[in-house]
Design a protein around this motif. Sequence first.
Motif: not given
Length: 166
Positions: A108, A141-143, A149, A157
Motif C-alpha cells: 500500500v 494499491t494506493t490508499n 500511506e 504491506c
Amino acid sequence: MTNNFPKFRIGNGYDIHRLVEDRDLIIGGVKLHHPENLGLDGHSDADVLSHSIMDALLGALSLGDIGKYFPPSDEKWKNADSLFLLSKVIDFIRQDGWEINNIDSVLVAERPKMMPHIKLMKKNISEILNIDENLIGIKATTNEKLGPEGREEGISCHSVVLLEKK
C-alpha cells in the motif's frame, strides 16, 4: 498419542514504516526511487514486503513476530538486509517440516509505482525461499490519498501465507 495438528497453517503479517529523507527505499529486495527521494525508516533496511512475509510465516506456526528474532535493540541487525532475515525465518519454518504452499501480499503506497518492480520482487523472494515465483502473489494499491500511506507518511504491506506440513 497421535498428532492431531492440522496439515495446513495460515499466517497473516503486516508491516508499516515511515517515509523519511536520507534512507534507501527497498521493497522486496529492490531499491526503488521515490519522487521526493524518500526511503523507509527502520532498524534494518525496513523492507515492508519482506517483513510482512516474515511475520506471516512466523504467525502461521505461533512463533511470535520478527522482533522476537531480530530485535531493534540489537545492533547486529542495524541496516540488515531483510532478504537475509527472511532466509533465517524460512530456516525456522523448514526445521519443523513445513513448506510454503503460497504467499499473497498487498503493498500500500501512493508513490512510487510498484507494478514495474513486482516481477523482480517476486524473483528475489522466490530465490531466498527456494520456491517457484508462481507461488508468490504481490499486488500494489494506493490508499486513495487517505491515511498515512495516502498522505505519503509511510508504506505498508499485508501478507498471508499458507504452510503445509511435509
